[in-house]
Motif scaffolding. Structure first.
Motif, PDB file in Angstrom:
ATOM      1  N   TYR A   1       0.827  -1.215   0.000  1.00 49.27           N
ATOM      2  CA  TYR A   1       0.000   0.000   0.000  1.00 49.27           C
ATOM      3  C   TYR A   1       0.859   1.262   0.000  1.00 49.27           C
ATOM      4  CZ  TYR A   1      -4.311  -2.614   0.684  1.00 49.27           C
ATOM      5  OH  TYR A   1      -5.385  -3.451   0.505  1.00 49.27           O
TER       6      TYR A   1
ATOM      7  N   ASP B   1       0.662   4.238  -2.813  1.00 50.44           N
ATOM      8  CA  ASP B   1       0.416   5.633  -2.457  1.00 50.44           C
ATOM      9  C   ASP B   1       1.567   6.559  -2.824  1.00 50.44           C
ATOM     10  OD1 ASP B   1      -2.001   4.861  -1.415  1.00 50.44           O
ATOM     11  OD2 ASP B   1      -1.274   4.667   0.636  1.00 50.44           O
TER      12      ASP B   1
ATOM     13  N   SER C   1       0.175   9.938  -0.933  1.00 52.30           N
ATOM     14  CA  SER C   1      -1.241  10.286  -0.980  1.00 52.30           C
ATOM     15  C   SER C   1      -2.051   9.429  -0.002  1.00 52.30           C
ATOM     16  CB  SER C   1      -1.773  10.068  -2.389  1.00 52.30           C
ATOM     17  OG  SER C   1      -1.568   8.725  -2.810  1.00 52.30           O
TER      18      SER C   1
END
Length: 213
Positions: free
Chosen positions: A200, A204, A213
């Motif tokens: 993840y 991002d 983000s």
């Protein structure tokens, strides 16, 4: 069984010391009988032409050195450091059981014979790890930094983050800033439960000096 905090004059210490002397004598006598029966170096079945006998002989040698150092240590306290090393090597004595148990000996021989093909597999895996590590450096180098502070909702890049002295611009524990860190991150992805967080974080990532983000 031996604990370092046993008092020297305790019954437990006396029993352990006596057992050590008995086992050392038995192992040395066994080695002596084998050497007399088979020969030391010369002959088809010589003692030191068998790998298991070499292991047994090494353990007997360590036990004999430990036996002699135990007596020398009483007159020279400095010898205790060397004595601890040889007492640690006594933990290898259970390896002698392998030579006496045919089934266990077969398992160990099978494992040793499989080391070569396993080594080739490990080499191939390392090659792929290096390839994907280089790819990870190319894609994510410097992009996993984030701003840590009390109020980071409006932070978009490193400049905005460091504008507040309370904030810190820090990197992820597992990142791809160099090949070493990339290989460590890939190892975690392949072997531990933390791969989801790394995945993840990569999704991002925006750009260098940009807040994720």
């Amino acid at each position: 069984m031996e604990r370092p905090n046993i008092p020297p004059d305790s019954t437990e210490r006396t029993i352990l010391t006596a057992a050590n002397y008995v086992f050392t004598a038995v192992f040395a006598l066994e080695m002596f009988v084998k050497v007399v029966a088979k020969g030391l170096w010369y002959g088809k079945h010589a003692y030191f032409k068998n790998g298991w006998n070499i292991m047994d002989g090494s353990l007997v040698f360590v036990s004999m050195v430990d036996f002699m150092l135990s007596f020398i240590a009483f007159g020279s306290p400095r010898i205790f450091a060397i004595l601890r090393v040889f007492r640690l090597l006594r933990s290898l004595r259970p390896l002698r059981v392998i030579n006496r148990a045919p089934g266990l000996k077969l398992v160990v021989q099978t494992l040793l014979s499989s080391l070569r093909p396993i080594g080739n597999i490990v080499l191939i895996c390392c090659t792929f790890f290096i390839i994907f590590g280089i790819l990870g450096v190319q894609l994510f180098k410097g992009k996993l930094f984030y701003c840590d502070g009390p109020d980071v909702e409006s932070v978009k890049n490193k400049t905005d983050c460091l504008a507040d002295p309370r904030n810190q611009w820090i990197n992820r524990k597992y990142n791809f800033d160099n090949l070493g860190q990339a290989l460590m991150s890939l190892f975690v992805v392949a072997s531990k439960d933390g791969w989801v967080e790394i995945m993840y974080t990569g999704l991002d990532a925006v750009d260098v000096d940009q807040q994720v983000s």
